[in-house]
Design a protein around this motif. Structure first.
Motif, PDB file in Angstrom:
ATOM      1  N   LEU A 263       0.840  -1.195   0.000  1.00 34.47           N
ATOM      2  CA  LEU A 263       0.000   0.000   0.000  1.00 34.47           C
ATOM      3  C   LEU A 263       0.875   1.246   0.000  1.00 34.47           C
ATOM      4  O   LEU A 263       1.783   1.366   0.825  1.00 34.47           O
ATOM      5  CB  LEU A 263      -0.876   0.022   1.262  1.00 34.47           C
ATOM      6  CG  LEU A 263      -2.202  -0.731   1.258  1.00 34.47           C
ATOM      7  CD1 LEU A 263      -2.004  -2.200   0.945  1.00 34.47           C
ATOM      8  CD2 LEU A 263      -2.903  -0.588   2.599  1.00 34.47           C
ATOM      9  N   GLU A 264       0.578   2.181  -0.915  1.00 28.96           N
ATOM     10  CA  GLU A 264       1.289   3.462  -0.943  1.00 28.96           C
ATOM     11  C   GLU A 264       0.274   4.583  -1.134  1.00 28.96           C
ATOM     12  O   GLU A 264      -0.783   4.353  -1.706  1.00 28.96           O
ATOM     13  CB  GLU A 264       2.284   3.482  -2.103  1.00 28.96           C
ATOM     14  CG  GLU A 264       3.480   2.588  -1.894  1.00 28.96           C
ATOM     15  CD  GLU A 264       4.368   2.534  -3.122  1.00 28.96           C
ATOM     16  OE1 GLU A 264       5.418   3.192  -3.113  1.00 28.96           O
ATOM     17  OE2 GLU A 264       3.983   1.856  -4.088  1.00 28.96           O
ATOM     18  N   PRO A 265       0.614   5.796  -0.665  1.00 30.35           N
ATOM     19  CA  PRO A 265      -0.320   6.906  -0.852  1.00 30.35           C
ATOM     20  C   PRO A 265      -0.662   7.090  -2.328  1.00 30.35           C
ATOM     21  O   PRO A 265       0.216   6.968  -3.190  1.00 30.35           O
ATOM     22  CB  PRO A 265       0.467   8.121  -0.329  1.00 30.35           C
ATOM     23  CG  PRO A 265       1.506   7.550   0.586  1.00 30.35           C
ATOM     24  CD  PRO A 265       1.846   6.196   0.030  1.00 30.35           C
ATOM     25  N   GLY A 266      -1.936   7.352  -2.613  1.00 29.92           N
ATOM     26  CA  GLY A 266      -2.364   7.506  -4.007  1.00 29.92           C
ATOM     27  C   GLY A 266      -2.854   8.918  -4.307  1.00 29.92           C
ATOM     28  O   GLY A 266      -2.678   9.831  -3.496  1.00 29.92           O
ATOM     29  N   ARG A 267      -3.480   9.059  -5.482  1.00 29.13           N
ATOM     30  CA  ARG A 267      -4.026  10.346  -5.924  1.00 29.13           C
ATOM     31  C   ARG A 267      -5.319  10.616  -5.160  1.00 29.13           C
ATOM     32  O   ARG A 267      -6.173   9.735  -5.064  1.00 29.13           O
ATOM     33  CB  ARG A 267      -4.285  10.262  -7.436  1.00 29.13           C
ATOM     34  CG  ARG A 267      -4.631  11.550  -8.137  1.00 29.13           C
ATOM     35  CD  ARG A 267      -4.364  11.406  -9.662  1.00 29.13           C
ATOM     36  NE  ARG A 267      -4.764  10.087 -10.176  1.00 29.13           N
ATOM     37  CZ  ARG A 267      -6.015   9.788 -10.544  1.00 29.13           C
ATOM     38  NH1 ARG A 267      -6.972  10.684 -10.464  1.00 29.13           N
ATOM     39  NH2 ARG A 267      -6.312   8.587 -11.010  1.00 29.13           N
ATOM     40  N   ALA A 268      -5.478  11.826  -4.615  1.00 36.64           N
ATOM     41  CA  ALA A 268      -6.645  12.154  -3.784  1.00 36.64           C
ATOM     42  C   ALA A 268      -7.940  11.726  -4.465  1.00 36.64           C
ATOM     43  O   ALA A 268      -8.145  11.980  -5.655  1.00 36.64           O
ATOM     44  CB  ALA A 268      -6.673  13.648  -3.488  1.00 36.64           C
TER      45      ALA A 268
ATOM     46  N   PRO B  88     -12.246   4.242   1.895  1.00 36.50           N
ATOM     47  CA  PRO B  88     -10.824   4.048   2.193  1.00 36.50           C
ATOM     48  C   PRO B  88     -10.022   5.321   1.891  1.00 36.50           C
ATOM     49  O   PRO B  88     -10.502   6.185   1.161  1.00 36.50           O
ATOM     50  CB  PRO B  88     -10.425   2.930   1.233  1.00 36.50           C
ATOM     51  CG  PRO B  88     -11.351   3.085   0.074  1.00 36.50           C
ATOM     52  CD  PRO B  88     -12.640   3.641   0.621  1.00 36.50           C
ATOM     53  N   PRO B  89      -8.814   5.454   2.427  1.00 35.27           N
ATOM     54  CA  PRO B  89      -7.957   6.575   2.029  1.00 35.27           C
ATOM     55  C   PRO B  89      -7.477   6.354   0.594  1.00 35.27           C
ATOM     56  O   PRO B  89      -7.539   5.234   0.082  1.00 35.27           O
ATOM     57  CB  PRO B  89      -6.793   6.496   3.018  1.00 35.27           C
ATOM     58  CG  PRO B  89      -6.775   5.085   3.499  1.00 35.27           C
ATOM     59  CD  PRO B  89      -8.182   4.575   3.425  1.00 35.27           C
ATOM     60  N   ALA B  90      -7.025   7.425  -0.053  1.00 37.55           N
ATOM     61  CA  ALA B  90      -6.517   7.287  -1.424  1.00 37.55           C
ATOM     62  C   ALA B  90      -5.205   6.511  -1.388  1.00 37.55           C
ATOM     63  O   ALA B  90      -4.249   6.923  -0.737  1.00 37.55           O
ATOM     64  CB  ALA B  90      -6.306   8.662  -2.040  1.00 37.55           C
ATOM     65  N   LEU B  91      -5.214   5.389  -2.100  1.00 38.80           N
ATOM     66  CA  LEU B  91      -4.041   4.508  -2.060  1.00 38.80           C
ATOM     67  C   LEU B  91      -3.765   3.948  -3.440  1.00 38.80           C
ATOM     68  O   LEU B  91      -4.659   3.859  -4.290  1.00 38.80           O
ATOM     69  CB  LEU B  91      -4.309   3.320  -1.133  1.00 38.80           C
ATOM     70  CG  LEU B  91      -4.310   3.528   0.377  1.00 38.80           C
ATOM     71  CD1 LEU B  91      -5.007   2.359   1.055  1.00 38.80           C
ATOM     72  CD2 LEU B  91      -2.877   3.664   0.876  1.00 38.80           C
ATOM     73  N   SER B  92      -2.524   3.586  -3.631  1.00 32.90           N
ATOM     74  CA  SER B  92      -2.169   2.776  -4.778  1.00 32.90           C
ATOM     75  C   SER B  92      -1.771   1.420  -4.199  1.00 32.90           C
ATOM     76  O   SER B  92      -0.827   1.325  -3.423  1.00 32.90           O
ATOM     77  CB  SER B  92      -1.001   3.456  -5.509  1.00 32.90           C
ATOM     78  OG  SER B  92      -0.416   2.542  -6.368  1.00 32.90           O
TER      79      SER B  92
END
Lengths: 99, 283
Positions: free
Chosen positions: A32-37, A68-72
């Motif tokens: 899991l990594e932070p993604g585009r809002a 969910p939070p924005a994730l890649s």
């Protein structure tokens, strides 16, 4: 082996990254990594062909309950059952939320 | 009767994944992974053959410390493709060892710990895996002239193929009861020698010849350790403090060759006769 892509609505980007699991028999690896809002993007590489609908249903069920939070998310699956997939994802989501 | 209290207190090392193992052995808080899974340096060969790759290619490499001394640790994930070493995973280990050699040349006494859980070369990557294993072996031989290279075979996969040679080159080697160490795996031997001589499904027989206890009793392993995180961490530190051995096992090859030459291979080998070859009267 098949590569599948999914997108779901999401909240603001997650702050951290997390991983769980291993590409072992009946298991999977999730990264899991932070993604585009606003977007949750999932890429699945799975050893089980013809399982797109099953993944779609599983994700829908998981993310219907709460945004969910924005994730890649990258998933490397080696024949995990839906129960194990959900366990690993929740494990990593927990870490992203509190890590 | 089993000591239930002791069982409940102990934490299994065998049950840990590669990353948890590496973290558990290094000094608390010192673990710093090199080429972590988010760097996505994964095998370019597996997907082309229809096999799902793993983001770290099944090898975790980290820097950290043991008793405050600089240490590089490489842990192989036995659950991913049987711990097989391909181009990327192999290069990660070889590269880490080569950086440790470079450290030592610059006066930094970096030692190495290898957590070996591997069937050897990854057949899907053939020569590239073999080349990487050769580089690992060369790097172990060079690094051990500066600082100890400590190998741990915990199980359940064990250590086979070219990586069993790498294990044999280590300054010190530790094994648990669960561990197996051998050049060829049981199925390969059965296929070559015949089931009458070597039945790969006969687990007590396999462990009696290649298990950690037997390898220790034969002097091919330096410590026979319980499957417990604290115990293994303490033993790794003990060997790290010992520094380099006077003479590495692999440099005593002439002694081993002479003993092996006297072994009567016309009779079925068993645990007892193999121990005699290495420890007692081989005839």
């Amino acid at each position: 082996m098949e590569t599948l892509s999914f997108e779901f609505p999401a909240g603001p980007p997650a702050r951290g990254r997390a991983m769980a699991g291993c590409v072992g028999s009946g298991d999977l690896e999730v990264l899991l990594e932070p993604g585009r809002a606003g977007t949750l993007a999932i890429r699945v590489i799975t050893s089980v062909n013809g399982s797109a609908q099953r993944w779609q249903n599983l994700f829908e069920r998981m993310f219907r309950e709460q945004t969910p939070p924005a994730l890649s998310i990258d998933i490397h699956d080696f024949g995990a059952t839906p129960g194990v997939v959900r366990l690993r994802l929740e494990q990593a989501l927990e870490e992203v939320a509190h890590g | 009767m089993a000591d239930t209290a002791a069982l409940l207190r102990s934490r299994s090392f065998v049950e840990l994944g590669a990353r948890q193992r590496a973290r558990a052995l290094l000094d608390a808080g010192s673990f710093r992974e090199l080429l972590d899974p988010f760097e996505r340096v994964e095998s370019p060969w597996l997907a082309r053959q229809g096999i799902v790759p793993q983001a770290d290619d099944g090898v975790v490499v980290a820097k950290g410390s043991l008793d405050g001394e600089p240490t590089v640790i490489a842990a192989i994930e036995g659950s991913f493709q049987g711990g097989s070493l391909g181009e990327v995973g192999g290069a990660k280990i070889a590269g880490a060892l080569e950086l440790a050699i470079e450290d030592n040349r610059q006066g930094i006494p970096t030692r190495a710990v290898l957590l070996l859980e591997t069937g050897g070369v990854r057949l899907q990557e053939a020569n590239l895996g073999l080349a990487a294993i050769a580089e690992i072996q060369a790097a172990i031989v060079e690094l051990r002239q500066f600082q100890p290279v400590i190998g741990v075979v915990a199980g359940p996969v064990g250590c086979f193929g070219g990586m069993s040679i790498a294990a044999g080159l280590c300054s010190y080697l530790l094994a648990t009861r669960e561990a197996r160490l051998g050049l060829n795996g049981p199925q390969v031997i059965e296929q070559e020698a015949g089931i009458e001589e070597y039945d790969s499904r006969d687990r007590p027989f396999i462990w009696s010849l290649t298990g950690g206890e037997q390898r220790f009793a034969s002097g091919l392993v330096d410590a026979y350790v319980a499957d417990d995180v604290e115990t293994i961490a303490a033993e790794v530190r003990r060997f790290s403090r010992l520094g380099r051995p006077d003479l590495e096992r692999s440099r005593r090859y002439a002694w081993y060759l002479e003993r092996l030459a006297r072994f009567d291979a016309s009779r079925q080998a068993n645990a007892e006769s193999v121990r005699r070859v290495y420890q007692g009267d081989p005839t």
